[in-house]
Design a protein around this motif. Sequence first.
Motif, PDB file in Angstrom:
ATOM      1  N   VAL A 100      41.753 -58.527   6.093  1.00  7.26           N
ATOM      2  CA  VAL A 100      42.223 -58.760   4.728  1.00  7.26           C
ATOM      3  C   VAL A 100      41.225 -59.615   3.964  1.00  7.26           C
ATOM      4  O   VAL A 100      41.281 -59.688   2.745  1.00  7.26           O
ATOM      5  CB  VAL A 100      43.595 -59.446   4.692  1.00  7.26           C
ATOM      6  N   TRP A 133      34.346 -62.320   2.071  1.00  8.58           N
ATOM      7  CA  TRP A 133      34.665 -63.614   2.670  1.00  8.58           C
ATOM      8  C   TRP A 133      34.453 -63.530   4.177  1.00  8.58           C
ATOM      9  O   TRP A 133      33.901 -64.422   4.790  1.00  8.58           O
ATOM     10  CB  TRP A 133      36.116 -63.968   2.361  1.00  8.58           C
ATOM     11  N   ARG A 169      47.020 -71.176  22.409  1.00 10.35           N
ATOM     12  CA  ARG A 169      47.469 -69.861  21.956  1.00 10.35           C
ATOM     13  C   ARG A 169      48.869 -69.933  21.356  1.00 10.35           C
ATOM     14  O   ARG A 169      49.174 -69.259  20.388  1.00 10.35           O
ATOM     15  CB  ARG A 169      47.455 -68.875  23.113  1.00 10.35           C
ATOM     16  N   LEU A 185      48.491 -70.827  17.911  1.00 11.65           N
ATOM     17  CA  LEU A 185      48.068 -69.692  17.087  1.00 11.65           C
ATOM     18  C   LEU A 185      49.270 -68.843  16.740  1.00 11.65           C
ATOM     19  O   LEU A 185      49.449 -68.432  15.601  1.00 11.65           O
ATOM     20  CB  LEU A 185      47.059 -68.844  17.851  1.00 11.65           C
ATOM     21  N   GLU A 229      48.981 -75.239   5.710  1.00 10.65           N
ATOM     22  CA  GLU A 229      47.762 -75.738   6.329  1.00 10.65           C
ATOM     23  C   GLU A 229      47.387 -77.100   5.775  1.00 10.65           C
ATOM     24  O   GLU A 229      46.795 -77.916   6.468  1.00 10.65           O
ATOM     25  CB  GLU A 229      46.630 -74.738   6.122  1.00 10.65           C
ATOM     26  N   ASN A 234      40.119 -74.349   1.754  1.00  8.83           N
ATOM     27  CA  ASN A 234      38.984 -73.792   1.040  1.00  8.83           C
ATOM     28  C   ASN A 234      39.485 -73.088  -0.202  1.00  8.83           C
ATOM     29  O   ASN A 234      40.169 -72.075  -0.115  1.00  8.83           O
ATOM     30  CB  ASN A 234      38.236 -72.813   1.945  1.00  8.83           C
ATOM     31  N   ASN A 251      38.007 -71.373  -2.244  1.00 10.05           N
ATOM     32  CA  ASN A 251      37.276 -70.177  -2.669  1.00 10.05           C
ATOM     33  C   ASN A 251      37.656 -68.931  -1.897  1.00 10.05           C
ATOM     34  O   ASN A 251      37.013 -67.900  -2.037  1.00 10.05           O
ATOM     35  CB  ASN A 251      35.770 -70.402  -2.492  1.00 10.05           C
ATOM     36  N   VAL A 252      38.650 -69.044  -1.069  1.00  7.06           N
ATOM     37  CA  VAL A 252      38.957 -67.909  -0.204  1.00  7.06           C
ATOM     38  C   VAL A 252      39.184 -66.649  -1.028  1.00  7.06           C
ATOM     39  O   VAL A 252      39.876 -66.680  -2.045  1.00  7.06           O
ATOM     40  CB  VAL A 252      40.228 -68.181   0.622  1.00  7.06           C
ATOM     41  N   ARG A 253      38.573 -65.610  -0.575  1.00  5.70           N
ATOM     42  CA  ARG A 253      38.828 -64.320  -1.202  1.00  5.70           C
ATOM     43  C   ARG A 253      39.512 -63.439  -0.166  1.00  5.70           C
ATOM     44  O   ARG A 253      39.061 -63.284   0.941  1.00  5.70           O
ATOM     45  CB  ARG A 253      37.526 -63.664  -1.655  1.00  5.70           C
ATOM     46  N   LYS A 254      40.578 -62.884  -0.615  1.00 10.07           N
ATOM     47  CA  LYS A 254      41.403 -62.146   0.321  1.00 10.07           C
ATOM     48  C   LYS A 254      41.920 -60.936  -0.408  1.00 10.07           C
ATOM     49  O   LYS A 254      42.172 -60.988  -1.606  1.00 10.07           O
ATOM     50  CB  LYS A 254      42.564 -63.046   0.750  1.00 10.07           C
ATOM     51  N   ARG A 255      42.070 -59.889   0.325  1.00 11.33           N
ATOM     52  CA  ARG A 255      42.654 -58.725  -0.308  1.00 11.33           C
ATOM     53  C   ARG A 255      44.107 -59.000  -0.653  1.00 11.33           C
ATOM     54  O   ARG A 255      44.823 -59.637   0.116  1.00 11.33           O
ATOM     55  CB  ARG A 255      42.600 -57.530   0.641  1.00 11.33           C
ATOM     56  N   GLY A 296      47.332 -55.280   4.902  1.00  6.36           N
ATOM     57  CA  GLY A 296      47.476 -54.100   5.735  1.00  6.36           C
ATOM     58  C   GLY A 296      48.778 -54.199   6.497  1.00  6.36           C
ATOM     59  O   GLY A 296      49.442 -55.233   6.490  1.00  6.36           O
ATOM     60  N   PRO A 297      49.132 -53.136   7.129  1.00  8.30           N
ATOM     61  CA  PRO A 297      50.345 -53.187   7.937  1.00  8.30           C
ATOM     62  C   PRO A 297      50.164 -54.192   9.053  1.00  8.30           C
ATOM     63  O   PRO A 297      49.053 -54.391   9.521  1.00  8.30           O
ATOM     64  CB  PRO A 297      50.453 -51.770   8.496  1.00  8.30           C
ATOM     65  N   PRO A 306      49.499 -55.772  12.276  1.00  7.28           N
ATOM     66  CA  PRO A 306      48.638 -55.130  13.248  1.00  7.28           C
ATOM     67  C   PRO A 306      49.349 -54.608  14.480  1.00  7.28           C
ATOM     68  O   PRO A 306      49.046 -53.537  14.939  1.00  7.28           O
ATOM     69  CB  PRO A 306      47.668 -56.237  13.644  1.00  7.28           C
ATOM     70  N   LYS A 307      50.263 -55.372  14.989  1.00  8.52           N
ATOM     71  CA  LYS A 307      50.758 -54.981  16.302  1.00  8.52           C
ATOM     72  C   LYS A 307      51.973 -54.070  16.255  1.00  8.52           C
ATOM     73  O   LYS A 307      52.401 -53.567  17.271  1.00  8.52           O
ATOM     74  CB  LYS A 307      51.084 -56.232  17.129  1.00  8.52           C
TER      75      LYS A 307
END
Lengths: 523, 441
Positions: free
Chosen positions: A373, A392, B140, B143, B155, B163, B165-169, B173-174, B176-177
């Motif tokens: 993403v 990024w 873990r 995480l 966070e 940060n 400046n984060v660029r994120k879509r 997406g679906p 993942p798992k």
Amino acid sequence: MSTTLEDVPGNLLRKPSGKPENELQRTASSYKPLHSFSLNKEKSYQQQFADMYFLRLTKLKPAVEQIASAAWAETVIGGEPCKKAERVLDIRQGELCWVSGTVYIDMPLKPDILEDVSKDRWISAPITNDKYYSEDGTISISLEDESGRVPLTGEVLKDYTLVTGCIIAVLGTENADGDLEVIDIKLPELPPQPDRWAVSKQQPAANGGTAGKSKRKVVKDEDDDEEMTDSQPPKSSGGKIAIVSGLSFSSHDASHAIELSLLLEYLLGEALDPNAQQELSQISRLIIAGNSISLEDPRPVADGDKDSKDKQQKKYGYDASSYNALPSQLLDEFLSALLPSLPVTLLPGSRDPANASYPQQPIHAAMFPKSRVYTTVQPSKDGSSSNGESNWFDTVTNPWEGEVDGWRVLGTGGQNIDDIFKYVGSDDRLGMMECTARWRLSAPTAPDTLWSYPFQDDDPFVMQTCPHLYFVGCQPTFGTRVVTGPEGQAVRLVAVPSFTESHELVLVDSDTLDVTRVKISAV
Amino acid sequence: MDEYKHYLAQKLLTEDQVVTYRLLSRALKVHVNAAKEMLFDFHKWQNDKRPNSLHATYIIYGTKKQVDEQDGDVEMTNSQNSEGLHVPLSDEVPIQTLTLVREEHLQEVLTQYDEITSIHVYSLAPHPLKDLQLLADTARQVLELSSGDSTPASEKVFGVITNPNVRKRDRHGPPPKSITNAPAPKVEPGAQPKSEEKPTTTVPVKEEPKAATTKAPTTSAPVKKPTPAASGKRQAASGIGQMFAKAAAKPKKPAAAKPAEEKSAALSDDGEDDDAEPMTGVKQEDKEDSNARQSRKDRQAELERMMDEEDEEDDEDEKADSPAEEPMEEDEPEPEPEPTHAEKEGEEGEEVVSTTTGGRRRGRRRVTRKKQILDDQGYLVTIQEPGWESFSEDEAPAPKPQPPKPKAAAKAEPAAKPKKGAAAAGGKGGQGNIMSFFSKK
């Protein structure tokens, strides 16, 4: 003189103070990836490799000839002036002359396709010797150009590191055996170095610095910076670039799992005390230089990467059921935890899921269901022209070029140096890096012993511009050095050790390019 | 103040687990630095009470004394490479060392350091850790803990360097798992319930009632397509099953209730919607005789119509639906599975609308819904034209069949956790219905 804990400034061994914590903001990273090594998606493998050598020679010959003629034009040895021979074939026996061409080195242990054919050796996997170099000195070095090839002899050769594919000029005379007795050697030396922020302020084309040899004053950061203030390029923010390689996420080998976890905490700024965390927030970018994923035993590797350490890799055939997704998932988790805080540039390495041949193309984003993403820019079809915004989370090619905080950076996953290592009897990885810079060839042994795409129109391994920072990942030990060129170029070389073995992270100051190491250990 | 002691006592002493500062920070939603101090405090407090009952690991960060480090390096290079010519291989650079150390070795490691810039407790454990790599498991857990709610806000709380400046879509997406099928249905139900709730429930979405009834069908219509697609194969199978079930059921009409249950059992792999269908279906079945084919035709026809006219329908269905549908019914039959689900959902949606708004035009709508209900029956059993008429005429019958559905859906959900969109949609549809039922007034 053991330290007492009371002296430690960042001592958190105390009762909860309950005082509010500062919010830390990470230093911004100025980042312009260049797509020098991107291949067209619809690439053809029909063509021959000869074009690469031809292109390389045409590109580098002028450079080396310029240096050679400057050095040898007036040379008179034994009353005989030295003349330039245009081609290898023009060398006359007994005449002192100099000529430029491509080095070809033959060694008994070096793989040779002709030998394979003649001996009817058609085994499926290529033999990969760890070393082509052997101490018995049965090395034959020759110089070739489009006209022919002449063997080189002479003591001078021992003083230089030479590998197949590099372009040099040699001064000497042909002896009775038809060998060229070499008296001196000249290398193309460092290519012209662009100013800092050259890419960022690309609008004034004069500053491109790529083709022109206009101005090349280097390492005078202060001067450059002052120049900068006029044009808008961002001022360096005093950040640090973190480089790590060989993370080797593995599903079965947990021997460095805690170190990886500590690395994550370190980079996120969760570990340590407020003051140290403040410093950590200066880390503005993480570059992962190859081998992020560990090869699993059952995973067959058909691509026979030259520096493969495991013996059991060399079988063909792929059993999909044996595929273990866990390492890439772990890497994905690692990255996705890191990305909200820190931009990441990911280079593939010899063991990563990318193509085996140089230049390795970016690891596909599909490998990172969680992290992807953060990839906002779709790669253009030829991968070359997406200017402007950068990802990024940038998965990039293996030799990779870019501008980070204004510095021109060239980085590789290490295969280029690993392959050169096989030619020479030395462990001086930095020396090899220096050689590649002086040869102006990031991967001279491609396509001979380093697998490569058969380039047709361009040899991207020729360094058009001199990087300010040149790092190579997955090396056995850490090393750094600054090399300087005749025109004032200065390159900070960094050999980045594998994290698996050294548990080290390299921090490069983005103002001074000074390097510090961070060692992570669990005892 | 003592919350952390409580938590730590629970985790460490009772549950016998390892707690790292990150885990503590995530669990209690405190800053990591505070968590480090808490760990230290608890460690001290507990070990004062009962020495050696807790074992800590520490993180030390600073510069080590150069000596040993350097020797090692030089030796290595020498051993590998006999030519010691290149002495200055590399510049000397400062090395910061971050060491994770057990408390048993703490003093020893401390002496190796030249300068220590920070030190803190990394983890506490009820036993001495044999292998520090075990801590990776705890890492873990962190995480996993944080992957759920890793918002920038959280966070900040934990002390991660943010940060800006984060660029994120934007579009995620679906997940993942999850299974491939899952994402699509999930999204759709999400859309559907909203639309259904609009008219009825004021609680979740207050602005939306304005959107009025017209919107409900629009959303419901698009939903129809995907859901069948997701579970199409299963339904095809169940459809056949239904055919047989019908045949069996018909003779016993009087005892309709039981056959209906059987059917539903046969259909069970569809998800909970099946339950809903039979329940409504049974009642009407009693009234009417019909042949399955026609019903199927009807359903398909209607489905097609819906597909084709989604947009128009949305606007017009109130006025035009009932007339339009009847002619359509006679169209050619098509694969069964789709219609059933589609229609169900459609039904519910429309029903909701009608009941909720309960206004003037809704009467017409009801007609359409009734049709769909019939369709459902058709799916299960048969549909008849008279049925339609009666529904359209009587406003009362419409609500009646509805209540059972929600119940069924409600039951179904807890019983068998919805695997797919169909189930989820059913459940949500049911909710919508209830809401509408109450808010009608």
